[in-house]
Scaffold this motif. Sequence first.
Motif, mmCIF file in Angstrom:
data_model
loop_
_atom_site.group_PDB
_atom_site.id
_atom_site.type_symbol
_atom_site.label_atom_id
_atom_site.label_comp_id
_atom_site.label_asym_id
_atom_site.label_seq_id
_atom_site.Cartn_x
_atom_site.Cartn_y
_atom_site.Cartn_z
ATOM 1 N N ASP A 239 0.821 -1.213 0.000
ATOM 2 C CA ASP A 239 0.000 0.000 0.000
ATOM 3 C C ASP A 239 0.857 1.265 0.000
ATOM 4 O OD1 ASP A 239 -2.441 -1.382 0.037
ATOM 5 O OD2 ASP A 239 -2.313 -1.671 2.190
ATOM 6 N N ASP A 241 3.892 1.597 -1.262
ATOM 7 C CA ASP A 241 4.460 1.763 -2.603
ATOM 8 C C ASP A 241 3.423 2.320 -3.568
ATOM 9 O OD1 ASP A 241 6.890 0.839 -1.775
ATOM 10 O OD2 ASP A 241 6.569 -1.228 -2.458
ATOM 11 N N SER A 242 2.177 1.839 -3.448
ATOM 12 C CA SER A 242 1.118 2.314 -4.331
ATOM 13 C C SER A 242 0.821 3.793 -4.081
ATOM 14 C CB SER A 242 -0.149 1.476 -4.119
ATOM 15 O OG SER A 242 -1.203 1.952 -4.930
ATOM 16 N N CYS A 243 0.795 4.191 -2.814
ATOM 17 C CA CYS A 243 0.529 5.598 -2.488
ATOM 18 C C CYS A 243 1.644 6.500 -3.000
ATOM 19 C CB CYS A 243 0.363 5.762 -0.977
ATOM 20 S SG CYS A 243 -1.198 5.115 -0.341
ATOM 21 N N ARG A 244 2.884 6.038 -2.881
ATOM 22 C CA ARG A 244 3.978 6.848 -3.400
ATOM 23 C C ARG A 244 3.886 6.970 -4.921
ATOM 24 N NH1 ARG A 244 10.515 5.626 -3.421
ATOM 25 N NH2 ARG A 244 11.120 7.698 -4.117
ATOM 26 N N GLU A 245 3.566 5.857 -5.591
ATOM 27 C CA GLU A 245 3.495 5.861 -7.047
ATOM 28 C C GLU A 245 2.395 6.787 -7.551
ATOM 29 O OE1 GLU A 245 2.701 2.678 -10.708
ATOM 30 O OE2 GLU A 245 2.930 1.981 -8.639
ATOM 31 N N HIS A 246 1.259 6.843 -6.829
ATOM 32 C CA HIS A 246 0.131 7.652 -7.264
ATOM 33 C C HIS A 246 0.026 8.985 -6.523
ATOM 34 C CE1 HIS A 246 -1.035 3.502 -8.442
ATOM 35 N NE2 HIS A 246 -1.536 4.115 -9.503
ATOM 36 N N ALA A 247 1.077 9.340 -5.759
ATOM 37 C CA ALA A 247 1.122 10.618 -5.034
ATOM 38 C C ALA A 247 -0.091 10.785 -4.119
ATOM 39 C CB ALA A 247 1.229 11.784 -6.015
ATOM 40 N N PRO A 340 2.753 13.206 0.004
ATOM 41 C CA PRO A 340 3.620 12.952 -1.158
ATOM 42 C C PRO A 340 4.764 13.953 -1.244
ATOM 43 C CG PRO A 340 1.316 12.775 -1.775
ATOM 44 C CD PRO A 340 1.328 13.306 -0.377
ATOM 45 N N ALA A 344 10.324 8.544 0.311
ATOM 46 C CA ALA A 344 9.327 7.475 0.336
ATOM 47 C C ALA A 344 8.746 7.351 1.735
ATOM 48 C CB ALA A 344 9.970 6.152 -0.085
#
Length: 365
Positions: A239, A241-247, A340, A344
């Motif tokens: 989760d 990693d997903s939040c970082r990827e999608h800001a 964001p 990370a």
Amino acid sequence: MRSIGVRSWSDRAHHSREVWRSTAHDGDPVRSDLVIVQGLATISALCTVLFGTVFVWMVSAGDYDFTWWSKTYTFGVAAVSAATWCALHTARAGLFYRHTDTVTLVSAIMIVASPVLGYASAGSAYPAFGLVLAIVAFAGVLQRRTHIVVFTTAAVSAWIALAVVHGTDVSVETFAVSIVRTVLVVAVIHFFRMKTIDLLSEKYRLVDEARAAADSLSHVDELTGLLNRRGLTRRAAVDLDSCREHALPVSVLYLDVDGLKEMNDLSGHDAGDAALVRLADALTESFRGQDVIARVGGDEFVVVLPGADRADAVDLGMVAQAESSTAAVSVSIGVAVWTPGPDAPDLDLLIRRADNAMYREKARR
């Protein structure tokens, strides 16, 4: 000098073999076609030497008159084996590991063709020990039952054709018994191999299920059924990693049960355990389906809220406090938020910050 990041053919071939070995078994621990391909480099090297030596002897021997097609076949096997060995050390190696059925079929053809052509060249059909051994050998090589039936039929038919053309020194009955005995040996080998595969596959399945169950239990808190700290780390990593990827922001709540020690002292640990179970149920009802809830200590819980900012986290925390009160449990809650940015999200850091915020909240009460 080779540039960094560009792998040689041998490196890519080695990588292909490693990838294939780690993925090709498909739950079958003793697939013969995989065993052959795994040892194909050694087999092809041996065949190159052996058939090459035999070809040289056939060409140079003056005492024997070998047919041209027998010599051609022997040379062809040596050439194919040498080409296979070379290809296994290039980027083409992956083809062999992706087409194991084809490799074993070609191997079976070579196994059978060698004695058939040898007996045809010698004008003999009995005793055909070499052909019998070849038939038995490919029964232990081929994986698919259809292939075994087809090749056994073809090999026996070739044997009968040799007997018709060249005759035998034994009666028809003796010749027929030899064929039947050979076919029975093939059937027995295939039967026992399939039974062995079935037994091993079942044992592997049971081991895999036990391993999966143990792995699942190692990530779950036995009392409450929530994740434990190890399970939290594994689940939340995806989760975060997903939040970082999608800001998207990430919030963490740290919950501490008020007065659990006193409850254990006054009413016993069973009452304390029952309170923790009620709280776990209340937390499950309070948070969203995507939120990650874990029990990380005796009376401490952590909730990871992917996509939730501080306002969302505070609102969800208030809902959790209200629900916990209906379960006859009081909790103190601390909040930490990652927004964001260039860094990370760090779960351990967020948990420590939420823990400190929880203690400050508890001190104010």
